[in-house]
Design a protein around this motif. Sequence first.
Motif, short mmCIF file in Angstrom:
data_model
loop_
_atom_site.label_atom_id
_atom_site.label_comp_id
_atom_site.label_asym_id
_atom_site.label_seq_id
_atom_site.Cartn_x
_atom_site.Cartn_y
_atom_site.Cartn_z
N PHE A 69 0.91 -1.31 0.04
CA PHE A 69 -0.03 0.10 0.02
C PHE A 69 0.99 1.26 -0.14
N ASN A 70 2.09 1.11 -0.37
CA ASN A 70 2.87 2.25 -0.61
C ASN A 70 3.20 3.25 0.46
N TYR A 71 3.39 2.83 1.75
CA TYR A 71 3.76 3.48 2.81
C TYR A 71 4.99 3.90 2.86
N ASN A 72 5.37 5.29 3.38
CA ASN A 72 6.83 5.45 3.46
C ASN A 72 7.36 5.05 4.45
N THR A 73 6.71 4.51 5.86
CA THR A 73 7.22 3.92 7.03
C THR A 73 7.94 2.68 6.66
N VAL A 74 9.46 2.61 7.17
CA VAL A 74 10.02 1.58 7.24
C VAL A 74 10.04 0.56 8.29
N VAL A 75 10.31 -0.81 7.89
CA VAL A 75 10.32 -1.75 9.12
C VAL A 75 11.68 -2.20 9.62
N MET A 76 11.92 -2.02 10.76
CA MET A 76 13.12 -2.61 11.32
C MET A 76 12.92 -3.58 12.57
N GLY A 77 13.00 -4.91 11.84
CA GLY A 77 12.91 -6.13 12.86
C GLY A 77 13.71 -5.89 13.94
N ALA A 78 13.25 -6.37 15.04
CA ALA A 78 13.94 -6.23 16.41
C ALA A 78 13.79 -7.62 17.35
N SER A 79 14.52 -7.56 18.36
CA SER A 79 14.45 -8.51 19.44
C SER A 79 14.52 -10.03 19.00
N PHE A 80 15.76 -10.35 18.53
CA PHE A 80 16.01 -11.71 17.82
C PHE A 80 16.36 -12.71 18.90
N ARG A 81 16.05 -13.81 18.88
CA ARG A 81 16.35 -14.90 19.83
C ARG A 81 17.64 -15.79 19.27
N ASN A 82 17.63 -15.76 17.75
CA ASN A 82 18.76 -16.65 17.26
C ASN A 82 18.99 -16.26 15.88
N ILE A 83 20.21 -16.29 14.93
CA ILE A 83 20.34 -15.99 13.75
C ILE A 83 19.39 -16.62 12.59
N GLY A 84 18.95 -17.30 12.93
CA GLY A 84 17.84 -18.03 12.01
C GLY A 84 16.60 -17.01 11.65
N GLU A 85 16.44 -16.60 12.84
CA GLU A 85 15.33 -15.42 12.54
C GLU A 85 15.62 -14.20 11.72
N VAL A 86 16.85 -13.86 12.19
CA VAL A 86 17.70 -12.83 11.50
C VAL A 86 17.56 -13.10 9.73
N LYS A 87 18.16 -14.11 9.23
CA LYS A 87 18.40 -14.80 8.11
C LYS A 87 17.03 -14.72 7.27
N ASN A 115 11.23 -8.65 -0.30
CA ASN A 115 11.39 -7.84 -1.38
C ASN A 115 10.04 -7.16 -2.06
N GLU A 116 10.29 -5.85 -2.26
CA GLU A 116 9.35 -4.91 -2.44
C GLU A 116 8.26 -5.49 -3.63
N SER A 117 8.96 -5.92 -4.71
CA SER A 117 8.10 -6.25 -6.02
C SER A 117 7.28 -7.42 -5.42
N GLU A 118 7.63 -8.48 -4.76
CA GLU A 118 6.89 -9.54 -4.34
C GLU A 118 5.61 -9.17 -3.42
N ALA A 119 6.22 -8.04 -2.71
CA ALA A 119 5.29 -7.70 -1.61
C ALA A 119 3.95 -7.12 -2.43
N LYS A 120 4.30 -6.55 -3.43
CA LYS A 120 3.19 -5.78 -4.20
C LYS A 120 2.20 -6.66 -4.73
N GLN A 121 2.55 -8.07 -4.97
CA GLN A 121 1.53 -9.05 -5.48
C GLN A 121 1.03 -9.61 -4.27
N THR A 122 1.13 -9.61 -3.09
CA THR A 122 0.47 -10.20 -2.15
C THR A 122 -0.95 -9.92 -2.17
N ASN A 123 -1.76 -11.00 -1.66
CA ASN A 123 -3.29 -10.82 -1.69
C ASN A 123 -3.62 -10.17 -0.25
N ILE A 124 -3.78 -8.78 0.10
CA ILE A 124 -3.91 -8.43 1.32
C ILE A 124 -5.04 -7.36 1.38
N ASP A 125 -5.81 -7.42 2.49
CA ASP A 125 -6.95 -6.37 2.32
C ASP A 125 -6.38 -5.20 3.17
#
Length: 332
Positions: free
Chosen positions: A224-242, A272-282
Amino acid sequence: MESKSKKQKMSALEQLKKFTVVVADTGDFEAMKLYKPTDATTNPSLMLSAAKLERYHYLIKEAVEHANKVATTTDEKITEAVDLLSVLFGREILNIVPGRVSTEIDARLSFDVDKSVKKALKIINLYEERGINKDRILIKLAATWEGIQAAKILEQKHNVHCNLTLMFSMVQAVACAEAGVTLISPFVGRILDWHVANTKASYDSTNDPGVISVSNIYNYYKKFNYNTVVMGASFRNIGEVKALAGCDLLTISPSLLEELENDTETITQKLNESEAKQTNIDKINIDESTFRWMLNEDAMATEKLSEGIRKFAADMVKLEVVVEDFIQILGK
């Protein structure tokens, strides 16, 4: 030959930096120098841990000396010293990282719009008095309804950029985007913690509820083309990061940065942004009553938000005790 080959492989951390802005989740300057993040973020818990280390006592002394000049009562001195201390930590961080630092507003103000705005503007002023432009600062607020409204005022009326933290749900994320917040910090590990405790199930990076939550928020924002960016936080392991490689930013603790630095597994971009734009979200329409109801209906988000505010508030009180001790010592 095998040893030489391993040395030539790019670390997982360096690979990650190709897809994502890496942020150090720490108050430890030495860790920042070592892992060379773009930005850094702190909170009362991280500041408390750093304040207990002797190598950072010079910052507390500087803050207390300032407080002694501008305040009279002990309570006033504590408030002034703690406010400046958060800025002094930020100043030192900005001498290391090329980007921005997030400085947190007292969690005890999480349900007060006016006081949150006032405190934020004071923090910005303290930075500017020390020659630091507000464009390098993110004011960090809890993602309560009041915190989001305070951020909206700061962003729109004062051009102060905000980082909304203690983020556990889509409704919080949507409200932040609608408010024009610069950045949000959804908490991956704490979401996982709640699900592990309440379902007794085991999770890996493919079904981790924290990873899924951040991925859904990222996709919604890009769709939906929001300018707000996402910063994932509070990780328990590097698997979540990857699993979140490609997210706008990821804020990572020194221990996990070290693991990533020593890991040579190939990382692929997951978001990635291009795949995100194809998702079916209300699209979700948010007003205050909708926000409060949807948050109330999400037991995990409600519990973790309240728990996080209580913990940050408790650590702020402990930090005030450390500062008060210095006030007493330096006052002798």
